[in-house]
Write an enzyme that holds these catalytic residues in place. Sequence first.
Site, PDB file in Angstrom:
ATOM      1  N   ARG A 164      96.670  31.653 110.971  1.00  0.00           N
ATOM      2  CA  ARG A 164      96.241  32.942 111.520  1.00  0.00           C
ATOM      3  C   ARG A 164      96.645  34.067 110.582  1.00  0.00           C
ATOM      4  O   ARG A 164      97.483  34.893 110.909  1.00  0.00           O
ATOM      5  CB  ARG A 164      96.874  33.131 112.887  1.00  0.00           C
ATOM      6  N   GLN A 203      90.492  34.589 108.350  1.00  0.00           N
ATOM      7  CA  GLN A 203      89.730  34.886 109.572  1.00  0.00           C
ATOM      8  C   GLN A 203      88.312  34.325 109.539  1.00  0.00           C
ATOM      9  O   GLN A 203      87.808  33.838 110.543  1.00  0.00           O
ATOM     10  CB  GLN A 203      89.701  36.390 109.821  1.00  0.00           C
ATOM     11  N   ASP A 234      88.182  30.793 110.706  1.00  0.00           N
ATOM     12  CA  ASP A 234      88.868  30.496 111.962  1.00  0.00           C
ATOM     13  C   ASP A 234      87.878  29.994 113.018  1.00  0.00           C
ATOM     14  O   ASP A 234      87.388  30.731 113.865  1.00  0.00           O
ATOM     15  CB  ASP A 234      89.592  31.771 112.425  1.00  0.00           C
ATOM     16  N   SER A 293      88.898  30.357 116.850  1.00  0.00           N
ATOM     17  CA  SER A 293      88.635  31.658 117.475  1.00  0.00           C
ATOM     18  C   SER A 293      87.144  31.813 117.780  1.00  0.00           C
ATOM     19  O   SER A 293      86.768  32.310 118.842  1.00  0.00           O
ATOM     20  CB  SER A 293      89.072  32.806 116.557  1.00  0.00           C
ATOM     21  N   TYR A 333     119.171  41.656 127.396  1.00  0.00           N
ATOM     22  CA  TYR A 333     118.835  41.540 128.813  1.00  0.00           C
ATOM     23  C   TYR A 333     117.322  41.410 129.005  1.00  0.00           C
ATOM     24  O   TYR A 333     116.849  40.568 129.776  1.00  0.00           O
ATOM     25  CB  TYR A 333     119.392  42.737 129.578  1.00  0.00           C
TER      26      TYR A 333
HETATM   27  P1  NAD Z   1      95.750  30.529 122.289  1.00  0.00           P
HETATM   28  O1  NAD Z   1      94.438  29.914 122.595  1.00  0.00           O
HETATM   29  O2  NAD Z   1      96.777  29.705 121.615  1.00  0.00           O
HETATM   30  O3  NAD Z   1      96.406  31.076 123.644  1.00  0.00           O
HETATM   31  C1  NAD Z   1      95.657  31.851 124.550  1.00  0.00           C
HETATM   32  C2  NAD Z   1      96.519  32.888 125.186  1.00  0.00           C
HETATM   33  O4  NAD Z   1      97.417  32.288 126.122  1.00  0.00           O
HETATM   34  C3  NAD Z   1      97.395  33.683 124.221  1.00  0.00           C
HETATM   35  O5  NAD Z   1      97.105  35.051 124.329  1.00  0.00           O
HETATM   36  C4  NAD Z   1      98.829  33.365 124.683  1.00  0.00           C
HETATM   37  O6  NAD Z   1      99.702  34.459 124.543  1.00  0.00           O
HETATM   38  C5  NAD Z   1      98.595  33.041 126.142  1.00  0.00           C
HETATM   39  N1  NAD Z   1      99.679  32.279 126.773  1.00  0.00           N
HETATM   40  C6  NAD Z   1     100.408  31.263 126.268  1.00  0.00           C
HETATM   41  N2  NAD Z   1     101.305  30.841 127.173  1.00  0.00           N
HETATM   42  C7  NAD Z   1     101.143  31.598 128.288  1.00  0.00           C
HETATM   43  C8  NAD Z   1     101.745  31.646 129.563  1.00  0.00           C
HETATM   44  N3  NAD Z   1     102.724  30.817 129.892  1.00  0.00           N
HETATM   45  N4  NAD Z   1     101.297  32.569 130.439  1.00  0.00           N
HETATM   46  C9  NAD Z   1     100.308  33.423 130.110  1.00  0.00           C
HETATM   47  N5  NAD Z   1      99.673  33.438 128.946  1.00  0.00           N
HETATM   48  C10 NAD Z   1     100.102  32.528 128.029  1.00  0.00           C
HETATM   49  O7  NAD Z   1      95.608  31.854 121.460  1.00  0.00           O
HETATM   50  P2  NAD Z   1      94.316  32.525 120.779  1.00  0.00           P
HETATM   51  O8  NAD Z   1      93.445  33.066 121.806  1.00  0.00           O
HETATM   52  O9  NAD Z   1      93.698  31.558 119.839  1.00  0.00           O
HETATM   53  O10 NAD Z   1      94.978  33.706 119.944  1.00  0.00           O
HETATM   54  C11 NAD Z   1      96.113  34.417 120.369  1.00  0.00           C
HETATM   55  C12 NAD Z   1      96.221  35.725 119.617  1.00  0.00           C
HETATM   56  O11 NAD Z   1      96.203  35.563 118.208  1.00  0.00           O
HETATM   57  C13 NAD Z   1      95.118  36.678 119.957  1.00  0.00           C
HETATM   58  O12 NAD Z   1      95.671  37.923 120.265  1.00  0.00           O
HETATM   59  C14 NAD Z   1      94.302  36.787 118.730  1.00  0.00           C
HETATM   60  O13 NAD Z   1      93.729  38.066 118.543  1.00  0.00           O
HETATM   61  C15 NAD Z   1      95.274  36.466 117.651  1.00  0.00           C
HETATM   62  N6  NAD Z   1      94.572  35.841 116.532  1.00  0.00           N
HETATM   63  C16 NAD Z   1      94.780  36.304 115.266  1.00  0.00           C
HETATM   64  C17 NAD Z   1      94.087  35.735 114.206  1.00  0.00           C
HETATM   65  C18 NAD Z   1      94.273  36.201 112.789  1.00  0.00           C
HETATM   66  O14 NAD Z   1      94.998  37.142 112.566  1.00  0.00           O
HETATM   67  N7  NAD Z   1      93.627  35.572 111.829  1.00  0.00           N
HETATM   68  C19 NAD Z   1      93.206  34.695 114.420  1.00  0.00           C
HETATM   69  C20 NAD Z   1      93.011  34.249 115.727  1.00  0.00           C
HETATM   70  C21 NAD Z   1      93.712  34.834 116.771  1.00  0.00           C
END
Ligand code: NAD
Length: 376
Positions: free
Chosen positions: A123, A128, A131, A134, A230
Site C-alpha cells: 500500500r 496504487q 492495487d 482495492s 489511557y
Molecule cells: P481492509 O479490506 O483490510 O479492511 C477494511 C476495513 O476494515 C478497514 O478500514 C479496517 O480499518 C476495518 N477494520 C478492521 N478491523 C476492524 C474491526 N475490528 N472493526 C471495525 N473495522 C475494522 O482494508 P482496505 O479497505 O483494503 O484499506 C484500508 C485503508 O487503506 C483504506 O483507508 C484505504 O484508503 C487505504 N488504502 C491505501 C492504499 C495506498 O495508499 N496505496 C491502497 C489501498 C487502500
Amino acid sequence: MGPSIGVPAETASEERRVALTPAVAERLIEEIDASVHVESGAGRHAHHTDEDYEAHGAQITSRDEVLQADVVAVVQALPKQDRNRLSDNQVVIGFLSPLDDPEIAHHLAEQGVTALAMELVPRISRAQKMDALSAMGSLGGYRAVLRAAHELPRFFPLLTTAAGTIEPANVLVMGAGVAGLQAIATAKRLGARVAGYDIRPAVKEEVESLGAGFVELQLETDDAETEEGYAEELQEEIQERQPELLQPYIAASDVVVTTALIPGRPAPMLIREEAVEEMAPGSVIVDLAAPNGGNCALTNPGATITAHDVQIMGPLNLPAEMPEHASQLYARTMAAMVEEFVEEGRFTANFDDDIFAGTCVTHEGAIVNDRIKSLV
Ligand code: NAD
C-alpha cells in the site's frame, strides 16, 4: 520484441472475470511490444469475444500454448494440472491466495516459476495503479448494497405517497475501507439513512464526507483520566467489547454490510447471534468478510442463510458478478504490473524494488516471501 503474455480461461466455478481485456491487451502490445495469446473463449463471461481480442491485436489460441507464454496472467490461481505444465523461465501473476492456500506457492516454487501475488501489492502510492484488491473492493461494496436492496422487503429511500409516508431504511456499514466507503456511497445514493463504523477513528471524516453518520463506540467510565497510554487502553477495551457495543446499532439497522478485515487474519467477529436476533424480521446482512470467515457469527461463507428471520449472505466473489468492469479494472492493474517490470523486452525480477519484493512469492525454485515460507 517484448514478452509473450498468456491469458488462460479461468476455471474456478462462478469466476467470470478475465485477466486481460481486449483494450488492455492492445495497450500492452503497443506499450511494451508484447504478443498477447488468449485462450479461445477466455473473455466470454466478461462479454469479450475471440473476435474482439483479435481486432485489438491479440492472438486466439489453445490453452496449451497460452500456458507456455513468458508471463501467464490470471485472475485466480491455475489448477494443479496447469501448474504442472509451467517451467522455470515463466512468470505467473494473479490472485494466487498465497496466505490462504500456501500449497499453491509451494507447488509454484517446485515448478521454478516466478510468481507474483496481486494480494500482496504494497500500500504505497507508487503501487496504487497495481492495487487490484482495492479495485475489486469498490465493486464488492457496490454490489453488496444492491444485493441487500434487492432482498430487503422494504424501500431504501424516504417515500411520500398518496398512501402515506415510508421511512428510509437504516443501513450500517462496518469497516470503512475501500469496500465499505463504496457501500456507504451506494446506499446513500439509493436514499437510505446510512451510518459507517470502523476501528480506525481516522476514517470518520471520510465517512461523514459521504453524508453518512459515524458510529463512535464509547465505554462508560467513571472519571476522565488523561494519563498517557489511557486512550490506547480504552481503544483496546473497545475493540474487545465491539460485538456487545455494536449490538444496539445493529438492532436498529434494516441492512448491515460488513467489510472489516485484517489482512491475512481471520475476520474479527462483530455481529453475535444475539444481535441478529434483535434485528427486525426481514432485515439483511451482507458479510463481505465471508472469505476470511465472516464478521457475523452466523455467516456461512459462500451461502445465504436465514436465521431469526434475517437473511445473512456470505458472498465469496462479488466482483465476478460484474465481470465486465471487474475485468477492465483488474486488467489495468495487471498491465501496470507487467509494464513496471519489463526491461529491454524481458520481464525482469528486481528484489531492490519494494513492489516486486513485496509481491513476489516464488522465484528460482524457492518461496521468497517470509510470511508464506512460515506457513508452508
Ligand atoms: P481492509 O479490506 O483490510 O479492511 C477494511 C476495513 O476494515 C478497514 O478500514 C479496517 O480499518 C476495518 N477494520 C478492521 N478491523 C476492524 C474491526 N475490528 N472493526 C471495525 N473495522 C475494522 O482494508 P482496505 O479497505 O483494503 O484499506 C484500508 C485503508 O487503506 C483504506 O483507508 C484505504 O484508503 C487505504 N488504502 C491505501 C492504499 C495506498 O495508499 N496505496 C491502497 C489501498 C487502500
